[in-house]
Motif scaffolding. Structure first.
Motif, mmCIF file in Angstrom:
data_model
loop_
_atom_site.group_PDB
_atom_site.id
_atom_site.type_symbol
_atom_site.label_atom_id
_atom_site.label_comp_id
_atom_site.label_asym_id
_atom_site.label_seq_id
_atom_site.Cartn_x
_atom_site.Cartn_y
_atom_site.Cartn_z
ATOM 1 N N ILE A 128 3.181 49.842 46.562
ATOM 2 C CA ILE A 128 4.010 50.817 47.280
ATOM 3 C C ILE A 128 4.149 50.412 48.747
ATOM 4 O O ILE A 128 5.239 50.459 49.315
ATOM 5 C CB ILE A 128 3.404 52.236 47.146
ATOM 6 N N VAL A 129 3.037 49.992 49.350
ATOM 7 C CA VAL A 129 3.065 49.562 50.758
ATOM 8 C C VAL A 129 3.852 48.263 50.907
ATOM 9 O O VAL A 129 4.649 48.114 51.835
ATOM 10 C CB VAL A 129 1.628 49.403 51.314
ATOM 11 N N ALA A 130 3.639 47.327 49.987
ATOM 12 C CA ALA A 130 4.392 46.064 50.039
ATOM 13 C C ALA A 130 5.888 46.323 49.898
ATOM 14 O O ALA A 130 6.712 45.718 50.602
ATOM 15 C CB ALA A 130 3.909 45.125 48.940
ATOM 16 N N GLY A 131 6.253 47.238 49.002
ATOM 17 C CA GLY A 131 7.655 47.599 48.828
ATOM 18 C C GLY A 131 8.242 48.274 50.044
ATOM 19 O O GLY A 131 9.402 48.038 50.404
ATOM 20 N N PHE A 132 7.430 49.105 50.708
ATOM 21 C CA PHE A 132 7.904 49.764 51.926
ATOM 22 C C PHE A 132 8.118 48.745 53.045
ATOM 23 O O PHE A 132 9.055 48.872 53.833
ATOM 24 C CB PHE A 132 6.906 50.834 52.363
ATOM 25 N N THR A 133 7.272 47.726 53.089
ATOM 26 C CA THR A 133 7.444 46.656 54.076
ATOM 27 C C THR A 133 8.772 45.941 53.863
ATOM 28 O O THR A 133 9.523 45.692 54.810
ATOM 29 C CB THR A 133 6.278 45.645 53.982
ATOM 30 N N ALA A 194 -3.471 43.796 51.862
ATOM 31 C CA ALA A 194 -4.732 43.085 51.593
ATOM 32 C C ALA A 194 -5.933 44.033 51.699
ATOM 33 O O ALA A 194 -6.882 43.927 50.914
ATOM 34 C CB ALA A 194 -4.892 41.919 52.569
ATOM 35 N N LYS A 195 -5.884 44.974 52.640
ATOM 36 C CA LYS A 195 -6.978 45.941 52.782
ATOM 37 C C LYS A 195 -7.001 46.953 51.644
ATOM 38 O O LYS A 195 -8.063 47.413 51.221
ATOM 39 C CB LYS A 195 -6.858 46.689 54.117
#
Length: 199
Positions: A128-133, A194-195
């Motif tokens: 989800i975070v990677a997609g938001f990036t 990564a975190k």
């Protein structure tokens, strides 16, 4: 423009992605009619090129913001363009959650909200975070395009000063700033992913 429209796309797109996953065939709240209708609407908005959407949404933008020009006005079409885009990205991440975990929570008596809150979102969070990036990076390009037609920002600077006044150094500076912004956002997003990823 990028931050505001990005936040709106996250707040609106993630629930849409969740709705697509939970209402899909075999989902925890299977409803194919809702799933197909919602999917068709999302695909419809995603298929319209941003520059056309920008012009088509001028009446709505005027209704919401009071004007069709300026940074504030650009947030409306940017958010509307980014929301379905992010919804599909979130959907892909949510679909990758291990089905066994969902079944385990169901076996322990967990309801739909428990599954969403305790399994789907936490397990899909890195994606989800990677997609938001990726969505933020896409919004930087779209906001520069919006700036070219009066929304302000870097696109406006590049067109009015770099292109129309033939000041190559301004164009180069704008491109350099855009590259730095994109690299910075991608680096921050990758560090956060990564975190969050404990696999």
């Amino acid at each position: 423009m990028t931050v505001a429209s990005g936040v709106i796309s996250l707040v609106a797109g993630l629930p849409l992605g969740l709705a697509l996953v939970v209402t899909a065939r075999g989902g925890i709240a299977e409803n194919l009619w809702i799933n197909r209708t919602l999917g068709a609407v999302i695909n419809g908005f995603r298929s319209v090129p941003f520059i056309i959407l920008l012009v088509a949404l001028i009446p709505l933008t005027r209704l919401i913001v009071g004007t069709a020009l300026g940074t504030g006005a650009a947030i409306v079409p940017l958010a509307i363009a980014a929301t379905p885009y992010y919804a599909r990205i979130a959907e892909v991440s949510l679909r990758e959650v291990d089905r066994g975990l969902i079944d385990a929570v169901r076996a322990m008596g967990g309801n739909r909200w428990t599954i969403i809150r305790e399994v789907l979102v936490p397990e899909a969070l890195p994606g989800i975070v990677a997609g938001f990036t990726v969505t933020l990076v896409t919004l930087i390009g779209a906001s520069a395009m919006a700036g070219a037609i009066g929304a302000g920002g870097l696109g406006d600077l590049a067109i009015r000063y770099g292109y129309q006044r033939f000041e190559t150094n301004v164009m180069i500076a704008v491109v350099a700033v855009l590259v730095i912004l994109v690299c910075g956002i991608q680096w921050l997003g990758d560090r956060l992913v990564a975190k969050l990823d404990h696999r």
